[in-house]
Design a protein around this motif. Structure first.
Motif, short mmCIF file in Angstrom:
data_model
loop_
_atom_site.label_atom_id
_atom_site.label_comp_id
_atom_site.label_asym_id
_atom_site.label_seq_id
_atom_site.Cartn_x
_atom_site.Cartn_y
_atom_site.Cartn_z
N LEU A 1 -4.66 39.85 -42.42
CA LEU A 1 -3.51 39.09 -42.95
C LEU A 1 -2.32 39.18 -42.00
O LEU A 1 -1.66 38.18 -41.73
CB LEU A 1 -3.12 39.62 -44.33
CG LEU A 1 -3.97 39.11 -45.49
CD1 LEU A 1 -3.57 39.81 -46.79
CD2 LEU A 1 -3.85 37.59 -45.65
N ALA A 2 -2.09 40.37 -41.46
CA ALA A 2 -0.95 40.54 -40.54
C ALA A 2 -1.16 39.71 -39.27
O ALA A 2 -0.21 39.19 -38.70
CB ALA A 2 -0.78 42.02 -40.19
N VAL A 3 -2.43 39.57 -38.85
CA VAL A 3 -2.73 38.77 -37.65
C VAL A 3 -2.46 37.29 -37.91
O VAL A 3 -1.86 36.59 -37.09
CB VAL A 3 -4.20 38.99 -37.19
CG1 VAL A 3 -4.60 37.96 -36.15
CG2 VAL A 3 -4.38 40.40 -36.63
N VAL A 4 -2.90 36.79 -39.07
CA VAL A 4 -2.79 35.34 -39.33
C VAL A 4 -1.45 34.94 -39.93
O VAL A 4 -1.09 33.76 -39.92
CB VAL A 4 -3.93 34.81 -40.23
CG1 VAL A 4 -5.29 35.06 -39.59
CG2 VAL A 4 -3.88 35.37 -41.63
N PRO B 1 1.73 34.96 -39.10
CA PRO B 1 2.68 34.12 -38.37
C PRO B 1 2.32 32.63 -38.46
O PRO B 1 3.20 31.77 -38.53
CB PRO B 1 2.60 34.61 -36.92
CG PRO B 1 2.03 35.99 -37.01
CD PRO B 1 1.18 36.03 -38.24
N ILE B 2 1.01 32.32 -38.45
CA ILE B 2 0.59 30.93 -38.53
C ILE B 2 0.96 30.33 -39.88
O ILE B 2 1.51 29.22 -39.96
CB ILE B 2 -0.95 30.82 -38.31
CG1 ILE B 2 -1.29 31.25 -36.87
CG2 ILE B 2 -1.44 29.41 -38.59
CD1 ILE B 2 -2.77 31.10 -36.53
N TYR B 3 0.70 31.09 -40.95
CA TYR B 3 0.98 30.55 -42.29
C TYR B 3 2.48 30.49 -42.57
O TYR B 3 2.95 29.59 -43.28
CB TYR B 3 0.19 31.33 -43.34
CG TYR B 3 -1.28 31.04 -43.18
CD1 TYR B 3 -1.84 29.91 -43.76
CD2 TYR B 3 -2.07 31.83 -42.35
CE1 TYR B 3 -3.16 29.60 -43.55
CE2 TYR B 3 -3.40 31.52 -42.14
CZ TYR B 3 -3.94 30.41 -42.73
OH TYR B 3 -5.25 30.09 -42.51
N VAL C 1 -0.05 25.13 -30.00
CA VAL C 1 0.16 25.57 -28.63
C VAL C 1 0.71 26.99 -28.62
O VAL C 1 0.24 27.85 -27.88
CB VAL C 1 1.10 24.61 -27.87
CG1 VAL C 1 1.49 25.18 -26.51
CG2 VAL C 1 0.43 23.25 -27.71
N ARG C 2 1.71 27.27 -29.49
CA ARG C 2 2.31 28.60 -29.49
C ARG C 2 1.30 29.67 -29.90
O ARG C 2 1.31 30.77 -29.38
CB ARG C 2 3.54 28.64 -30.42
CG ARG C 2 4.35 29.93 -30.28
CD ARG C 2 5.82 29.71 -30.60
NE ARG C 2 5.94 28.77 -31.71
CZ ARG C 2 5.87 29.12 -33.00
NH1 ARG C 2 5.71 30.37 -33.34
NH2 ARG C 2 6.00 28.20 -33.95
N HIS C 3 0.41 29.33 -30.83
CA HIS C 3 -0.58 30.31 -31.28
C HIS C 3 -1.95 30.05 -30.67
O HIS C 3 -2.97 30.42 -31.26
CB HIS C 3 -0.72 30.24 -32.81
CG HIS C 3 0.53 30.56 -33.56
ND1 HIS C 3 1.15 31.78 -33.48
CD2 HIS C 3 1.29 29.81 -34.41
CE1 HIS C 3 2.24 31.78 -34.25
NE2 HIS C 3 2.34 30.59 -34.82
#
Lengths: 186, 186
Positions: free
Chosen positions: A59-62, A64-66, A98-100
């Motif tokens: 969850l901590a990895v994903v 920023p995307i959400y 692009v950022r991720h």
């Protein structure tokens, strides 16, 4: 003590970095907290000190995307037409992909990530709202195919290993130009 | 005897149909000849009568795609400029992806299929020639991104479950229009 080796702050980031590298090599399901600890040369307890479970870590990895997606939804929903909302969400999607791009290349299509997202109502809701804004407006059959080309083209170009040598700035510019060109066809 | 239940001809096609359905549900690695036999209500021997091994069966499933690719390579190589070759191969790719869209949706990105293709020099060579023709011509950074949008957009739109209700003819027409529009940017 392992705890002293991995303090909070940058130590947390080092765990996330190691996790992402291992996710890329073995997939999410194929990566254990033990493997992450071994990669960092610390004990498993040091990893647990940062994240209570592997689910927490993923969850901590994903997250920023959400977070970005949710922000885009908020921005777009203030606009008055479905077309304007769609255009800003698609433009935001390019910036986000692009950022991720490194993260997306690792996680795209990973079934473990998909089911984790589906199990979290707030993440699933964000994806649903985002998708509704992208496909919003009255699209005919032709428009739906063109939109799929745009959205899928953005995702897959951002994670394409053959384009890994292209800078973020150049990738962003070209994807925006291609999208502007195609979106006129809707 | 099972052999009499599954004669050649349409029986072979029934095995291929059952295999494709099971590949879609369980992936290639998750599907055994036993499962295919059970789906058809016949003995395993009846399946072995048609295909000596699972590898043979998978090859028979994917063969039409590689035959089409090889044919396109032959056609394109007769043309005089890299741009003309690229354009005909991309146009052929659309036709191919649409015609095989059901099969592509099942097999796209399946690691078992990828490694089988890599283990067969003639299939790997076809993919390599095809890719060389698609990326042929002198493309700058911008052109490479646009081309990735085109090619990835075609693949993924063809297998997109959200577009499954769109007819082959409509899908073909829209993908061609979108591609013609984008290819001008190269």
């Amino acid at each position: 003590m392992a705890r002293s080796v991995l303090g909070r702050g940058t130590a947390r980031e080092r765990v996330l970095e190691a996790a992402m590298a291992l996710f890329g090599e073995h997939g999410v399901n194929g990566t254990s907290l033990q493997m992450i600890a071994a990669r960092l040369g610390v004990g498993k307890a040091a990893v647990y000190y940062q994240f209570r479970s592997k689910e927490d870590l993923v969850l901590a990895v994903v997250e920023p995307i959400y977070d970005d997606m949710a922000r885009l939804v908020t921005i777009a929903e203030a606009l008055s037409t479905a077309e304007a909302r769609r255009d800003v969400v698609v433009s935001g999607l390019i910036e986000m992909c692009v950022r991720h791009r490194r993260l997306a290349a690792v996680l795209y299509g990973d079934p473990a990530v998909d089911s984790l997202v589906q199990s979290r109502p707030e993440l699933a809701a964000t994806v649903e709202q985002f998708t509704a804004l992208v496909t919003g407006g009255n699209l005919d059959t032709h428009g739906r195919v063109i939109l799929a080309m745009i959205v899928n083209g953005i995702y897959t170009a951002a994670i394409d290993p053959n384009l890994a040598d292209i800078s973020d700035a150049d990738l962003l510019q070209s994807l925006q130009a291609g999208t502007r060109h195609l979106i006129k066809m809707l």
